[in-house]
Write a protein that holds these residues in place. Structure first.
Motif, PDB file in Angstrom:
ATOM      1  N   LEU A   1      70.124  12.522  53.090  1.00  9.02           N
ATOM      2  CA  LEU A   1      70.792  11.903  54.238  1.00  9.02           C
ATOM      3  C   LEU A   1      69.838  11.974  55.429  1.00  9.02           C
ATOM      4  N   TRP A   2      69.267  10.840  55.791  1.00 11.81           N
ATOM      5  CA  TRP A   2      68.306  10.760  56.899  1.00 11.81           C
ATOM      6  C   TRP A   2      69.046  10.200  58.123  1.00 11.81           C
ATOM      7  N   VAL A   3      69.022  10.946  59.217  1.00 14.34           N
ATOM      8  CA  VAL A   3      69.757  10.556  60.422  1.00 14.34           C
ATOM      9  C   VAL A   3      68.778  10.466  61.589  1.00 14.34           C
ATOM     10  N   GLU A   4      68.700   9.301  62.192  1.00 14.05           N
ATOM     11  CA  GLU A   4      67.881   9.111  63.388  1.00 14.05           C
ATOM     12  C   GLU A   4      68.734   9.382  64.625  1.00 14.05           C
ATOM     13  N   GLU A   5      68.189  10.218  65.528  1.00 20.32           N
ATOM     14  CA  GLU A   5      68.862  10.547  66.788  1.00 20.32           C
ATOM     15  C   GLU A   5      70.306  10.959  66.518  1.00 20.32           C
ATOM     16  N   ALA A   6      70.489  12.016  65.736  1.00 19.35           N
ATOM     17  CA  ALA A   6      71.819  12.433  65.304  1.00 19.35           C
ATOM     18  C   ALA A   6      72.706  12.838  66.465  1.00 19.35           C
ATOM     19  N   ALA A   7      72.110  13.352  67.552  1.00 15.95           N
ATOM     20  CA  ALA A   7      72.927  13.835  68.670  1.00 15.95           C
ATOM     21  C   ALA A   7      73.729  12.711  69.313  1.00 15.95           C
TER      22      ALA A   7
ATOM     23  N   VAL B   1      68.167  15.360  56.866  1.00 19.03           N
ATOM     24  CA  VAL B   1      66.940  15.157  57.644  1.00 19.03           C
ATOM     25  C   VAL B   1      67.338  14.557  58.982  1.00 19.03           C
ATOM     26  N   ILE B   2      66.991  15.247  60.046  1.00 20.87           N
ATOM     27  CA  ILE B   2      67.287  14.776  61.398  1.00 20.87           C
ATOM     28  C   ILE B   2      65.971  14.440  62.083  1.00 20.87           C
ATOM     29  N   SER B   3      65.850  13.229  62.559  1.00 19.14           N
ATOM     30  CA  SER B   3      64.629  12.766  63.211  1.00 19.14           C
ATOM     31  C   SER B   3      64.935  12.426  64.663  1.00 19.14           C
ATOM     32  N   LEU B   4      64.127  12.953  65.563  1.00 16.14           N
ATOM     33  CA  LEU B   4      64.301  12.683  66.981  1.00 16.14           C
ATOM     34  C   LEU B   4      63.001  12.962  67.715  1.00 16.14           C
ATOM     35  N   GLN B   5      62.940  12.548  68.971  1.00 18.78           N
ATOM     36  CA  GLN B   5      61.697  12.688  69.723  1.00 18.78           C
ATOM     37  C   GLN B   5      61.509  14.104  70.255  1.00 18.78           C
ATOM     38  N   ARG B   6      62.559  14.693  70.790  1.00 14.50           N
ATOM     39  CA  ARG B   6      62.452  16.047  71.329  1.00 14.50           C
ATOM     40  C   ARG B   6      63.686  16.834  70.904  1.00 14.50           C
ATOM     41  N   ALA B   7      63.466  17.989  70.299  1.00 19.56           N
ATOM     42  CA  ALA B   7      64.586  18.791  69.795  1.00 19.56           C
ATOM     43  C   ALA B   7      65.026  19.815  70.835  1.00 19.56           C
ATOM     44  N   THR B   8      65.205  19.366  72.080  1.00 18.78           N
ATOM     45  CA  THR B   8      65.691  20.273  73.112  1.00 18.78           C
ATOM     46  C   THR B   8      67.160  20.591  72.869  1.00 18.78           C
ATOM     47  N   TRP B   9      67.657  21.596  73.591  1.00 19.26           N
ATOM     48  CA  TRP B   9      69.039  22.018  73.362  1.00 19.26           C
ATOM     49  C   TRP B   9      70.026  20.935  73.766  1.00 19.26           C
ATOM     50  N   THR B  10      69.594  19.998  74.620  1.00 13.63           N
ATOM     51  CA  THR B  10      70.489  18.898  74.988  1.00 13.63           C
ATOM     52  C   THR B  10      70.582  17.855  73.888  1.00 13.63           C
ATOM     53  N   ASN B  11      69.583  17.786  73.007  1.00 13.93           N
ATOM     54  CA  ASN B  11      69.581  16.816  71.915  1.00 13.93           C
ATOM     55  C   ASN B  11      70.109  17.386  70.611  1.00 13.93           C
ATOM     56  N   VAL B  12      69.894  18.669  70.401  1.00 14.61           N
ATOM     57  CA  VAL B  12      70.395  19.330  69.197  1.00 14.61           C
ATOM     58  C   VAL B  12      70.579  20.805  69.541  1.00 14.61           C
ATOM     59  N   SER B  13      71.741  21.331  69.235  1.00 15.75           N
ATOM     60  CA  SER B  13      72.055  22.700  69.629  1.00 15.75           C
ATOM     61  C   SER B  13      71.186  23.692  68.878  1.00 15.75           C
ATOM     62  N   THR B  14      71.105  24.903  69.439  1.00 17.19           N
ATOM     63  CA  THR B  14      70.318  25.952  68.778  1.00 17.19           C
ATOM     64  C   THR B  14      70.924  26.324  67.431  1.00 17.19           C
ATOM     65  N   ASP B  15      72.241  26.228  67.297  1.00 12.04           N
ATOM     66  CA  ASP B  15      72.871  26.530  66.003  1.00 12.04           C
ATOM     67  C   ASP B  15      72.455  25.518  64.939  1.00 12.04           C
ATOM     68  N   VAL B  16      72.438  24.237  65.310  1.00  8.12           N
ATOM     69  CA  VAL B  16      72.013  23.216  64.362  1.00  8.12           C
ATOM     70  C   VAL B  16      70.537  23.393  64.032  1.00  8.12           C
TER      71      VAL B  16
END
Length: 700
Positions: A390-396, A419-434
């Motif tokens: 399962l490939w997800v672009e910009e999952a947030a 698979v999560i693809s994004l430009q920056r994995a900051t906490w605003t885009n993906v949580s620390t738990d994820v």
């Protein structure tokens, strides 16, 4: 060392003789030339003797004449000279440093010579240089001093320069220049492909972190990119480390896509995706790792994430027992349109994407039950279930953090690779738990070095593996997890360049080997999967890609006849008209005439208060029998299924409730029943998701 020219078979050759030969000149006697040569050779060896037997007595005589008249003067002068001796000895020791054995001996010899000379001078100042025992010490000590330096000269001249010694040449000289002079550098080894491995031994008091902190200076001194040098500590010995230095870039001209060795392989077979900087193949094997590690792909636009995705997904599309699902609501078909026929699910609309992500927990649970019945703790190829990518672009942008965290935690053991693809994995885009559940990484170019820390382990970035080159080096990345040996996590690699026509043909060739999604997962996903807009090819249906896109059935309007398929522009125009009409109708509805009434806060799902003073009387509809009332409810939900509306609120069923002559309490009970029977899903307040139509039996 002289070189003599000889002639062999008509060819001139130069031969090292091991001694300096002075050519004899015409017009001067042979004896005179020999004497001159010997004198020239003797001068360097005579220097220590001349100094030993002239400087001390002269210096001792001078200091004795100046300060040796009285005991007080002699004592003060001797004390001052003693302090000077200590200082000069320390200076000699510090300046005569070195790591090889010759320089270490020179340091000891020079320091001892200075200390002995100053000691004799101190005593000669008070006692006089020519009395006993000072003159005896001078005669004997001077000879030993001069002879020791002669021996050193002889040994140095006779030293074989080809003998391997710990000399500060090459990398060791650079290490000293950047402040790592205490680092013990062993023999560096090149692999002939632009990579140099340098084993190092840390000095007492040094740590690997100290060496890592000096890496920016090292890369600048060696004229390599900032990411061209990394340092990894030895997990078994904190005093040892290894430097990897890329002195030549063999990947700059691009890397060709590496096709599968054959079609129809299993999901847990190796996948080659590019080359490392040292020329070895970059290989991953996520489904064969002891733990299936979800993947975080990160990098700025233009860094090469899409190229990597196409190569990876194309490999899976040639295999059996694997289904590939892709969610890309940002680029749509732009990135993978040429290989979309190999995707079992391809979603480019946010609403459909959210519905799939909401349905995944139910599918995970169903897959877990099957694996438990098969006696498997985690997915294996012998299971009747397919592996799922399962490939997800910009999952947030498509799901909240709690939903992603639930999927990431539970999907691993049931063979669903997220698979999560994004430009920056900051906490605003993906949580620390994820992010904690995305244990594998593929980090392409980022704009800031600090951004790499969001997607890569600290031990990797601390070693110097930081892809802070933005989009300047597309395809270059660092990666870890997915079965990659940990000692390769800090090695640069570049993904293979793909050709659209070639990949399309490759995926088409893999059609007879692709298995359809297993029934357990398909049934658990329910209508989200059954009503999917895209249907790829597989061995069961190899002609579906040749058919035109499937049009959703439309009702016929008596006054206008059957509605034909609309173009994209017509659908967009109709959507705008519907929104405008909706706004107009809603604007005609008056507001609440009694906004402050006790019942104003109540919703349709709430029961009326017992003490409410209700003066209005509603016409009571005839209460339908339970089977008929349930039929009305089921028909309404089925109508939503046909319109692909898979989410509703209980308030939208108020007309059905009134038509059945029932209360809201009855509706709530019926909805609970439908959830229990598997037709609906209710995992958040105020909304229900339709899994299956109530007019059809729930698949086993």
């Amino acid at each position: 060392m002289a070189r003599v020219t000889t002639t062999t078979n008509g060819k001139k050759q130069q031969v090292n003789t091991g001694t300096d030969i002075v050519p004899l000149t015409v017009g001067k006697g042979v004896v005179g030339q020999i004497v001159s040569h010997l004198a020239g050779k003797a001068v360097p060896y005579a220097t220590p003797w001349v100094g030993a037997y002239t400087l001390p007595p002269l210096a001792g005589f001078a200091t004795n004449q100046m300060w040796g008249d009285t005991a007080l003067e002699a004592g003060l002068a001797s004390g001052a000279l003693g302090i000077g001796a200590v200082v000069l000895s320390a200076v000699t020791w510090q300046t005569a440093g070195g790591n090889n054995k010759f320089r270490k001996f020179r340091r000891v010899q020079a320091t001892a010579s200075v200390a002995a000379s100053m000691g004799w001078l101190t005593c000669a100042t008070a006692a006089g240089p020519f009395g006993h025992p000072m003159i005896d010490a001078w005669l004997l000590g001077g000879g030993v001093f001069a002879a020791s330096w002669n021996i050193r000269q002889l040994m140095r001249n006779a030293h074989d320069e080809t003998e391997q010694v710990e000399d500060k040449g090459g990398f060791a000289k650079i290490a000293e220049a950047i402040g790592l002079e205490k680092l013990k550098v062993k023999a560096a080894k090149g692999n002939g492909k632009g990579m140099v491995k340098v084993p190092v031994e840390l000095a007492p008091g040094q740590t690997v972190e100290d060496v890592q902190a000096a890496m920016p200076k090292l890369t600048a001194a060696m004229h390599v990119p900032p990411s061209g040098a990394t340092v990894k500590g030895d997990p078994d010995n904190a005093a040892q480390a290894e430097m990897s230095i890329r002195v030549a870039d063999l990947l700059k001209d691009g890397v060709q896509f590496i096709p599968p060795i054959r079609l129809g392989m299993l999901p847990n077979d190796q996948i080659p995706l590019g080359l490392y900087a040292d020329g070895d193949e970059f290989i991953i094997n996520p489904f064969d790792a002891p733990i299936l590690q979800h993947l975080l792909v990160m990098g700025v636009t233009g860094a090469g994430k899409s190229e990597f995705a196409r190569g990876l997904l194309a490999h899976f599309m040639t295999r059996r027992k694997v289904s590939v699902m892709l969610i890309d609501c940002s680029k749509g078909r732009q990135s993978v349109g040429h290989i979309k026929h190999g995707l079992d699910v391809f979603i480019s609309e946010p609403r459909e994407a959210k519905q799939l992500l909401k349905a995944l927990p139910g599918a995970i649970k169903a897959r877990g039950n099957v694996l438990a019945d098969e006696g498997l703790d985690q997915w294996e190829p012998k299971s009747k279930l397919n592996a799922v990518v399962l490939w997800v672009e910009e999952a947030a942008d498509l799901a909240d953090f709690d939903e992603l965290d639930q999927i990431a935690r539970a999907a691993r053991s049931v063979g669903i690779w997220l698979v999560i693809s994004l430009q920056r994995a900051t906490w605003t885009n993906v949580s620390t738990d994820v992010r904690a559940n995305l244990q594998a990484f593929a980090c392409f170019g980022v704009d800031e070095a600090s951004d790499a820390g969001f997607g890569m382990p600290d031990r990797v970035t601390d070693a110097g593996a930081i892809p802070a080159w933005g989009s300047d080096r597309p395809g270059y990345a660092f990666a870890g997890g997915m079965g990659i040996p940990e000692d390769r996590w800090t090695m640069e690699w570049r993904s293979g360049l793909t050709d659209r026509e070639y990949l399309s043909a490759l995926v088409t060739a893999g059609t007879p080997h692709r298995d359809p999604l297993d029934d357990t997962t398909a049934n658990a996903l329910g209508l989200v999967y059954a009503n999917r807009q895209h249907r790829g090819t597989n061995r069961v249906n190899t002609d579906i890609s040749e058919l035109p896109p499937i049009a959703r059935p439309r009702r016929e309007l008596p006054e206008a006849g059957p509605v034909t398929e609309l173009t994209t522009e017509q659908e967009e125009a109709m959507s705008v008209e519907i929104e405008d009409a909706y706004s107009e109708v809603m604007g005609m509805i008056p507001g609440d005439p009694e906004p402050d009434a006790p019942y104003a806060h109540l919703g349709l799902d709430d029961d009326m208060p017992e003490d409410a003073d209700v003066e209005m009387q509603f016409q009571q509809r005839e209460k339908l029998p339970t089977p008929e009332a349930r039929q009305l409810l089921a028909e309404q939900i089925h109508q939503w299924v046909e319109g692909n509306q898979l989410t509703f609120a209980p308030a939208e069923l108020s007309t059905v409730t009134v038509a059945a002559g029932r209360s809201m309490a009855w509706l709530q009970a019926e909805l609970k029943r439908l959830v229990k029977e598997g037709y609906l899903r209710h995992d958040r307040y105020g909304e229900y998701d339709i899994v299956h139509s109530p007019l059809e039996p729930v698949p086993a």
